[in-house]
Design an enzyme around this catalytic site. Sequence first.
Site, mmCIF file in Angstrom:
data_model
loop_
_atom_site.group_PDB
_atom_site.id
_atom_site.type_symbol
_atom_site.label_atom_id
_atom_site.label_comp_id
_atom_site.label_asym_id
_atom_site.label_seq_id
_atom_site.Cartn_x
_atom_site.Cartn_y
_atom_site.Cartn_z
ATOM 1 N N HIS A 22 0.828 -1.205 0.000
ATOM 2 C CA HIS A 22 0.000 0.000 0.000
ATOM 3 C C HIS A 22 0.870 1.265 0.000
ATOM 4 O O HIS A 22 0.721 2.146 -0.864
ATOM 5 C CB HIS A 22 -0.901 -0.045 1.245
ATOM 6 N N GLU A 23 1.790 1.338 0.945
ATOM 7 C CA GLU A 23 2.618 2.545 1.053
ATOM 8 C C GLU A 23 3.544 2.688 -0.159
ATOM 9 O O GLU A 23 3.896 3.808 -0.550
ATOM 10 C CB GLU A 23 3.429 2.532 2.353
ATOM 11 N N HIS B 12 1.798 4.767 -2.715
ATOM 12 C CA HIS B 12 1.984 6.198 -2.432
ATOM 13 C C HIS B 12 3.387 6.651 -2.859
ATOM 14 O O HIS B 12 3.563 7.699 -3.464
ATOM 15 C CB HIS B 12 1.857 6.461 -0.928
ATOM 16 N N GLU C 226 -4.509 8.243 -2.564
ATOM 17 C CA GLU C 226 -5.026 6.947 -2.100
ATOM 18 C C GLU C 226 -5.337 6.032 -3.287
ATOM 19 O O GLU C 226 -5.254 4.813 -3.171
ATOM 20 C CB GLU C 226 -6.270 7.136 -1.234
#
Lengths: 495, 495
Positions: B263-264, B267, B293
């Site tokens: 997930h990160e 980003h 997001e």
Amino acid sequence: MQYPAYASLSSTFRRIYRFEHLLALAGWDQAAMMPDGGNDARGAAMAELGVLIHQTLTDPALAEVIAAAKQEELGSDEQASLREMIRQWEHANLLPASLVEAKTLAGSHCSHEWRTQRANNDWDGFLANFREVVRLAREEAQLLSQHSGLSPYESLMNKYEPGMTCAELDRIFGDVKQWLPDLIQQAMRKQAAESVVAAQAPFAIAAQRELGLAVMDKLGFDFNAGRLDVSHHPFCGGVPEDVRITTRYTEDDFTQSMMGIVHETGHARYEQNLPRDTVHLPVGRARSMAVHESQSLSFEMQLGRSPAFLALIQPLVCQHLGEQAAFSVENLAKIYTRVKPDFIRVDADELTYPAHVILRYEIERALIDGEIEPDDIPALWDEKMQVYLGVDTRGNFKNGCLQDIHWTDGSFGYFPSYTLGAMYAAQYFATIRQLHPDLDQRIAVGDLAPIFDWLKANIWTQASRWETAELIERATGEPLNPAHFRAHLTQRYLA
Amino acid sequence: MQYPAYASLSSTFRRIYRFEHLLALAGWDQAAMMPDGGNDARGAAMAELGVLIHQTLTDPALAEVIAAAKQEELGSDEQASLREMIRQWEHANLLPASLVEAKTLAGSHCSHEWRTQRANNDWDGFLANFREVVRLAREEAQLLSQHSGLSPYESLMNKYEPGMTCAELDRIFGDVKQWLPDLIQQAMRKQAAESVVAAQAPFAIAAQRELGLAVMDKLGFDFNAGRLDVSHHPFCGGVPEDVRITTRYTEDDFTQSMMGIVHETGHARYEQNLPRDTVHLPVGRARSMAVHESQSLSFEMQLGRSPAFLALIQPLVCQHLGEQAAFSVENLAKIYTRVKPDFIRVDADELTYPAHVILRYEIERALIDGEIEPDDIPALWDEKMQVYLGVDTRGNFKNGCLQDIHWTDGSFGYFPSYTLGAMYAAQYFATIRQLHPDLDQRIAVGDLAPIFDWLKANIWTQASRWETAELIERATGEPLNPAHFRAHLTQRYLA
């Protein structure tokens, strides 16, 4: 408000202190955490804030407030505080913002590239960046010199040890050069007859780190206000409320990193024990870099390498690294007092260390005063290493003139602080030992209070309340007296 | 110089960018590195620089330069750049410096204390700090609202997703509330018949970290421009030139930290691939938090939890954590699509996640618009968790309304970004799948270029060149269409 102008100054310096917090953090991160690709943006960000601090200190309105504060009927504490504000303000106002920015950028770039260049023994590559660093340092030194009337080099040195002169240094270092070579030879002859058991590598880095943390704990490091990390060149950074010390590990040897941690912990405890009510003001910060080094060297040389302290931490060594014949207290003491002229200053033993410092002092002084050029450094380095320590550094830039970070970012004038610090530390401990004749017995059982209480009362909490000479005399009852240093070395290495 | 006023603005925003670099670093360090004792000084330093940035943006001289730039015959790129500068400038000028500083201080204090209070289930202690955070957020919302004509809550939300309205959100979330509960029930019924092999703990944290780094590498993270560390609440911080992502580990489970890293990394790649020539300008930064997001959720939900991607990284799991029956691709896919209504948003599965977001949206909107008070939150939280997810949170503040960091530092209006991001991501992948019908086969053999090339061309390098609605339409050929999200969930959970 009792002293409106002084209060206004305090508020300005508090603002600067907060900006410096961010610069200190960014500098620590750059050395301990940052990946290479982040360096340009980091350098630009730090330079921008550096310029802002400089602008704040050179704002013409500030000059008026300072003039007004001088007219206020300040108490003696405020007078001392104002004296330190003025010292910082005068220094900043002698340098144009463009020079400050250029110095930060050139220093950041040169020291970043140096990490790779040193590994590659690349003197020519380094020189390409370093010439600009020297050019800017000379420009700074000239500007400071015109104001102070000191020589250009003295003017830079006074950033780190205000009040020190080349005449005094020449006297002190001239004295050391009289007796040190002979003391080194005698100590080596004495040690030639002794056998030292080498510690058997490897030492897992995770275990070394745990050992380092345990030693820091014994030395009173406040882990709620600081950290231990890794960097290429060990240092103590961060801010008094959050002190960041670093070390570097190799699996081949634990002794350097462990004692390096003891050294940085000395710096750290000074910072952690500065007076909190004035820590945002110049008067509440560390007195000078030489006094700072006197703390790290009190910890490393006076305390850390003593048999009593080694007896105290020997169980920790065994706990974290396992039992070894080399880990007897007697043998650890031999390891930590072994005299061997060698290449690297930061790895040098206590006895040969001053020779490294004197070499750098003589070269950087000639460089800043324009007697030599950057291109001349290697030949001069080779020559002096041969004369002072009998070590051959020809072609070995990596372990010669490329070994230290100080010149890479333009910190000329710093090196004398190390040996002045060692001398102050010897003088402190002579005083402490007079007060506590049983000091070694107390150290060996873990009662370090006689040392820490004395340092806290006489040095740490005094911060910049007094000029260095007065600080030393108040603490020890006499001015700087290098005889204590010689007596300490003679006692440790020839007794 | 072609556009002197525009060039002057660019130089001002470059200066701000450099200051923000230091703030970003200080924020990352605060969460990932800083010991507790450093927090007050850190908060003060960050607030001081925040005030300075605010002063720079509210300098009356800047208003004149902006007015002059508006008169220049700018090209379309510069016009877009000026539009984004004005957005940031207008936002700053609506808020007095005292409010900005008070918000930073209150948020920093509240979120720091929250770390301990959450662990202690201490709602009352939290409330004491939180009331001030809410008071200041309402004050900010009022000021923004007077200017924008939007509702107070909308005005805060527009900081994270400019152009979004509560009316549109109500329509979208209203739609989701229509079909989501039934979809959750159907998926749970389907999964009740399936068996999932639980992975056998413990998983050494060092091994989990190595696995995480290997997965980041597969996902194209540039380790020369970023790091992976640990923090209490995982996040992506730092600056585009040096992106700092964090995760948290527990020996009991590796699946959350591994997917958190995926997930990160989403980003991070957005940040790392912003256009370098304009990254110092608002137009060169991420479009909005919802679009941000959409990157993390493209990585985590669209790519990361797909059987094809799990097939790709399954050998890495076995390499770092050893072989286990649970590590078959089929079983990993079951683990990563398991539907179970539960307490924690950040640990929630893909299907129940939107319910968590809608709950927070409804509470924070009522809180900011003054319909409820901070004291009312727990009862409302309990009620909505019961209705939306059938979960009982009474008295369980730690896993209830104290679970998220967003409210603690006053980031009201952020939560909708998560579900908007999930919807954008579903829409991107519908487009990519149309271009590449063999996408899953390519993912499974490690060819992620179809995804990364598309995201790089259509989202990352576009930065803030277009308003969000135009960005989405240019990239996918249609406006935001939640039908793609529903189709994706139905396909994944009921097919």
